[in-house]
Write a protein that holds these residues in place. Structure first.
Motif, PDB file in Angstrom:
ATOM      1  N   ASP A 102      -9.640   1.900   1.384  1.00 30.91           N
ATOM      2  CA  ASP A 102      -8.961   0.712   2.238  1.00 30.91           C
ATOM      3  C   ASP A 102      -8.182   0.019   1.547  1.00 30.91           C
ATOM      4  O   ASP A 102      -6.971  -0.099   2.154  1.00 30.91           O
ATOM      5  N   ILE A 103      -8.445  -0.063   0.046  1.00 29.72           N
ATOM      6  CA  ILE A 103      -7.485  -1.003  -0.460  1.00 29.72           C
ATOM      7  C   ILE A 103      -6.153  -0.335  -0.702  1.00 29.72           C
ATOM      8  O   ILE A 103      -5.139  -0.755  -0.601  1.00 29.72           O
ATOM      9  N   PHE A 104      -6.103   1.006  -1.054  1.00 30.98           N
ATOM     10  CA  PHE A 104      -5.041   1.769  -1.393  1.00 30.98           C
ATOM     11  C   PHE A 104      -4.049   1.749   0.004  1.00 30.98           C
ATOM     12  O   PHE A 104      -2.929   1.727   0.141  1.00 30.98           O
ATOM     13  N   VAL A 105      -4.876   2.124   1.115  1.00 26.92           N
ATOM     14  CA  VAL A 105      -4.187   2.183   2.514  1.00 26.92           C
ATOM     15  C   VAL A 105      -3.525   0.979   3.043  1.00 26.92           C
ATOM     16  O   VAL A 105      -2.324   0.737   3.070  1.00 26.92           O
ATOM     17  N   PHE A 106      -4.146   0.010   2.539  1.00 27.81           N
ATOM     18  CA  PHE A 106      -3.867  -1.470   2.832  1.00 27.81           C
ATOM     19  C   PHE A 106      -2.714  -1.955   2.099  1.00 27.81           C
ATOM     20  O   PHE A 106      -1.590  -2.263   2.607  1.00 27.81           O
ATOM     21  N   ARG A 107      -2.437  -1.576   0.822  1.00 30.60           N
ATOM     22  CA  ARG A 107      -1.480  -1.792   0.051  1.00 30.60           C
ATOM     23  C   ARG A 107      -0.103  -1.185   0.358  1.00 30.60           C
ATOM     24  O   ARG A 107       1.059  -1.498   0.325  1.00 30.60           O
ATOM     25  N   GLU A 108      -0.289   0.051   0.805  1.00 23.96           N
ATOM     26  CA  GLU A 108       0.793   1.020   1.174  1.00 23.96           C
ATOM     27  C   GLU A 108       1.429   0.677   2.484  1.00 23.96           C
ATOM     28  O   GLU A 108       2.671   0.908   2.654  1.00 23.96           O
ATOM     29  N   THR A 109       0.582   0.333   3.457  1.00 25.68           N
ATOM     30  CA  THR A 109       0.914   0.099   4.884  1.00 25.68           C
ATOM     31  C   THR A 109       0.933  -1.289   5.513  1.00 25.68           C
ATOM     32  O   THR A 109       1.768  -1.652   6.306  1.00 25.68           O
ATOM     33  N   MET A 110       0.250  -2.115   4.729  1.00 30.21           N
ATOM     34  CA  MET A 110       0.196  -3.447   5.421  1.00 30.21           C
ATOM     35  C   MET A 110       0.462  -4.838   4.705  1.00 30.21           C
ATOM     36  O   MET A 110       0.636  -5.772   4.925  1.00 30.21           O
ATOM     37  N   ALA A 111       0.428  -4.443   3.445  1.00 32.08           N
ATOM     38  CA  ALA A 111       0.323  -5.780   2.554  1.00 32.08           C
ATOM     39  C   ALA A 111       1.673  -6.512   2.703  1.00 32.08           C
ATOM     40  O   ALA A 111       1.653  -7.720   2.531  1.00 32.08           O
ATOM     41  N   THR A 112       2.678  -5.847   2.952  1.00 31.95           N
ATOM     42  CA  THR A 112       4.112  -6.564   3.211  1.00 31.95           C
ATOM     43  C   THR A 112       4.071  -7.340   4.554  1.00 31.95           C
ATOM     44  O   THR A 112       4.713  -8.371   4.678  1.00 31.95           O
ATOM     45  N   GLN A 113       3.345  -6.581   5.384  1.00 32.41           N
ATOM     46  CA  GLN A 113       3.240  -7.342   6.750  1.00 32.41           C
ATOM     47  C   GLN A 113       2.468  -8.700   6.746  1.00 32.41           C
ATOM     48  O   GLN A 113       2.848  -9.600   7.706  1.00 32.41           O
ATOM     49  N   VAL A 114       1.322  -8.869   5.930  1.00 32.99           N
ATOM     50  CA  VAL A 114       0.481 -10.050   5.915  1.00 32.99           C
ATOM     51  C   VAL A 114       0.639 -10.886   4.695  1.00 32.99           C
ATOM     52  O   VAL A 114      -0.156 -11.700   4.557  1.00 32.99           O
ATOM     53  N   ASN A 115       1.529 -10.640   3.868  1.00 33.20           N
ATOM     54  CA  ASN A 115       1.479 -11.269   2.395  1.00 33.20           C
ATOM     55  C   ASN A 115       1.881 -12.763   2.375  1.00 33.20           C
ATOM     56  O   ASN A 115       1.424 -13.613   1.453  1.00 33.20           O
TER      57      ASN A 115
END
Length: 113
Positions: A75-88
């Motif tokens: 989960d953490i890898f997919v989160f960083r690659e796909t969503m981290a910039t959307q919710v940062n």
């Protein structure tokens, strides 16, 4: 039916209102799919994809959905690659223990004895 549903669907596509003080939750789920070109065997031994999503607790509105990755990715890898910039820039983003190494996500602290 189309006249009634079109404004409702269009409302879901608008950017969510609210403040940075709203509580958001991030979580991932494994979705089984038949197309084996996009999947790999995951921890549940099924061919699946990992999709991350964020929703607002107050009204359970989906805020963001990440791209599908193969189901054998954490989960953490997919989160960083796909969503981290959307919710940062959101202050109150919570997640389960899978997100402990993400500084933007608040997780529970487990004390060991």
């Amino acid at each position: 039916m189309i006249d009634r549903m079109t404004p409702l669907v269009a409302g879901l596509l608008e950017p969510p209102g609210g403040s940075r003080l709203d509580l958001w939750v991030v979580d991932g789920t494994l979705i089984p799919v038949e197309d084996q070109s996009q999947t790999k065997c995951s921890k549940n031994y099924r061919r699946s994809v990992n999709v991350q999503f964020t929703f607002r607790v107050r009204d359970r509105r989906v805020i963001a959905v990440g791209d599908a990755w193969t189901g054998n990715r954490n989960d953490i890898f997919v989160f960083r690659e796909t969503m981290a910039t959307q919710v940062n820039d959101h202050r109150l983003l919570i997640g389960d223990g899978a997100y402990r190494s993400a500084p933007e996500v608040i997780t529970s602290k487990v004390k060991s004895k």
